[in-house]
Design an enzyme around this catalytic site. Sequence first.
Site, PDB file in Angstrom:
ATOM      1  N   ASP A  98      88.651  54.545 -65.140  1.00 39.19           N
ATOM      2  CA  ASP A  98      89.949  55.175 -64.913  1.00 39.19           C
ATOM      3  C   ASP A  98      90.724  55.029 -66.221  1.00 39.19           C
ATOM      4  O   ASP A  98      90.442  54.153 -67.044  1.00 39.19           O
ATOM      5  CB  ASP A  98      90.700  54.554 -63.726  1.00 39.19           C
ATOM      6  CG  ASP A  98      91.802  55.494 -63.230  1.00 39.19           C
ATOM      7  OD1 ASP A  98      92.132  56.458 -63.952  1.00 39.19           O
ATOM      8  OD2 ASP A  98      92.341  55.271 -62.131  1.00 39.19           O
TER       9      ASP A  98
HETATM   10  C1  BGC Z   1      94.504  58.097 -62.297  1.00 39.54           C
HETATM   11  C2  BGC Z   1      93.245  58.931 -62.127  1.00 39.54           C
HETATM   12  C3  BGC Z   1      93.295  60.126 -63.036  1.00 39.54           C
HETATM   13  C4  BGC Z   1      93.468  59.642 -64.456  1.00 39.54           C
HETATM   14  C5  BGC Z   1      93.510  60.779 -65.480  1.00 39.54           C
HETATM   15  C6  BGC Z   1      94.780  57.787 -63.749  1.00 39.54           C
HETATM   16  O1  BGC Z   1      96.047  57.247 -63.885  1.00 39.54           O
HETATM   17  O2  BGC Z   1      94.387  56.905 -61.559  1.00 39.54           O
HETATM   18  O3  BGC Z   1      93.121  59.336 -60.787  1.00 39.54           O
HETATM   19  O4  BGC Z   1      92.138  60.899 -62.863  1.00 39.54           O
HETATM   20  O5  BGC Z   1      94.679  58.931 -64.555  1.00 39.54           O
HETATM   21  O6  BGC Z   1      94.686  61.482 -65.385  1.00 39.54           O
END
Ligand code: BGC
Length: 740
Positions: A223
């Site tokens: 993530d």
């Molecule tokens: C989120 C993810 C997301 C990623 C990219 C993170 O803060 O938890 O779900 O895909 O950012 O934007």
Amino acid sequence: MNISDLSLAEAVSLGSGVSFNGTASAGDIPSVNLTDGPNGVRKQSGDSDAIGLAPSLPATCFPPLTAMAQTWDVELVHRVGAALGDESQAADVQVLLGPGINIKRSPLGGRNFEYLSEDPHVSGVLGAAYVRGLQSRGVGASVKHYALNNQERDRMRVSADVDPRPMREVYLRGFQRVVQDAHPWTVMASYNRVNGVSVSEDPFLLTQVLRDEWGFDGVVVSDWGAVRDRVAAVIAGLDLQMPYDGGSGNAAAVAAVEAGELDRGIVDRAAERVARLAEVATKARRVDDTVDFDAHHALAQEAASRAIVLLQNENDTLPLAPRGSIAVIGPFAEAPRIQGGGSAHVNPTRVDVPLAAIRSAAPEAEITYAPGFTVDGNGAHPSLVADAVAHAKSADVAVVFLGLADGQESEGFDRDDIELPAEQVSLLEAVATAQPRTVVVLFHGGVLRLASIASLVPAILDGNLLGQAAAGAIADVLFGVITPSGKLTETVPVRFEDTPAFLDFPGEYQHVRYSEGLFVGYRWYDARDLPVTYPFGHGLSYTSFAYTDAAARQAGDTAVISVRVTNTGSRPGREVVQAYVSVPESAQVRVPRALAGFASVELAPGESREVEITLDRRDLEYWDVRIDRFVLEPGTYEIALGSSSRDLRAFVDVALTGDAVRIPLTLDSTIGELMADPVASALVAKTMPSRSMEQTDNALGVDLQRMMESVPLGHSIAMAGGAVTAEQLQQLLDAANSTS
Ligand code: BGC
């Protein structure tokens, strides 16, 4: 490209983003773009910024997954996945960051609108359909947030402290199904820790479970910002750190290889996986594709209309006649709430307006509109209430749109409560007093407490978050152009205090204890026999269905269930038949009922069809903590077929052969466990001196036999007063353990 031809720096560089969304290129290995997701393509316009806050290009905002789940429609979810794939292709996106498979543990979870259900079967089956649909268009999925990222509070540090059974049977189950059945190109490692270990550095989750047990062969991506220690992450099985961190992760990895602390082979393995992803994605690229946004809007409306749940409908208040006078109330009628906030936020190609959709669906009706309240959080406005009441009173029926405002539900924080804003409830009280024929339409991502409004009005439609084409779908259901068939995938509790994680959410000091164990969602309310406002699986129709002739048979490790469903009403309709399993004679702790399968059937009035549901072994087995594996327990499985988890209409038993599991006996095994083992108890009868316990019963005032059952064998030696020695017992155990 052979990875070993790359320099160390090049191989390492493949394991990190070079921007917010892009991966590195090296040699002839191209870069790929990974973009949010999940219910629309959130491709930033122009140069993306470092934290993804830039506006995004217009894209179809399909219903968020919370609503998609309410369709219980595998084929439809697949089609939406494919449409998302086409939009990704046109936007030159190779991996769309979704779907979210996490379990809705608490209704407060800030991202519950991005997740499918409180139930792992629904999450897994529909999550797999989404992935298959998306990937059928040559775009990879990123199944997230693996794993146990079930809250937003402290999400980057909190440790989900969970026992093995709920972890395996509830929280990992959906991920397992998606990985095994749909082969996602990537899985996203979540921010949090699990049992004290950061997921992005956890070899148990990233390698042992995901790859060795489930056979995942794609890329594990972090993530965004989850990796703190790149070297530990790569060793644990993480392939791609996102986003670009300024180069510090790469530098640490290069230094670790040079210092002999990180094996170059491990770096190459990760690079190889990223290179394979890039190769497959690049071959599938179709950047010249154009998107038929009108067709996708129509698909978004089809999905929305399937997702609407008719929660209650006393006196057949719905469907409405498209005549007479209708008072439409609530600012959401002019500006519907269609999605949640955060990285999933899509810039819709257009947003239909419910008030306009109602007007065009009922051109002959007199439609009036009054806001009644505002969504600015400034409390009740008496003049708006009075005006809305006047409209409602002079109309034949009132349709009141209520819900949570934008910004109340988002990534990054959890909700504080599950209440509708007080001014909306008091407005509804006033309107419903003036107009008994009042219909409520709700917009919200997470579950709301509805007990207080359920008693005020005859009819409630759950509009959830329906995406950009919500309006037409709602109008179609209100006027009966479409007969509702959506079903809840999360229980609506009577009180927040009744919810399973009430006492242990969101935890404290970086730990949250999953003390409810297996009893998540409806499993909890059923085990405690708690009343609920609307049960899991609930959703009414404008027609009715009868269930008859249930039958079941074993087929290998599966159970095949059939039931005849008849449309006993006067409108065509679709019924989602749900199969719940109980194992009443189980030797294990079991939940009262668990969803093990579902199927839907569309029937004309009077039509009848046999519905067959195959229950997969994965939905019948339990995780045995003694031997660290799933076991299908031999015995009788009771199958209840129903229209919801609490509207069970047909029952059938099936006997399953199951797995023969014998747990080796040791001196720590109890006398009860010894006697329950058929081989050991036969040996005892043959070889051990028997002493009647009955004579001493009364002296102690106990049932001695029962009392002794829980005494470990090692402890029984002293209690037997020399009648048996440790050696004799060990010989007996060895003999029992070696006999099959
Ligand atoms: C989120 C993810 C997301 C990623 C990219 C993170 O803060 O938890 O779900 O895909 O950012 O934007």
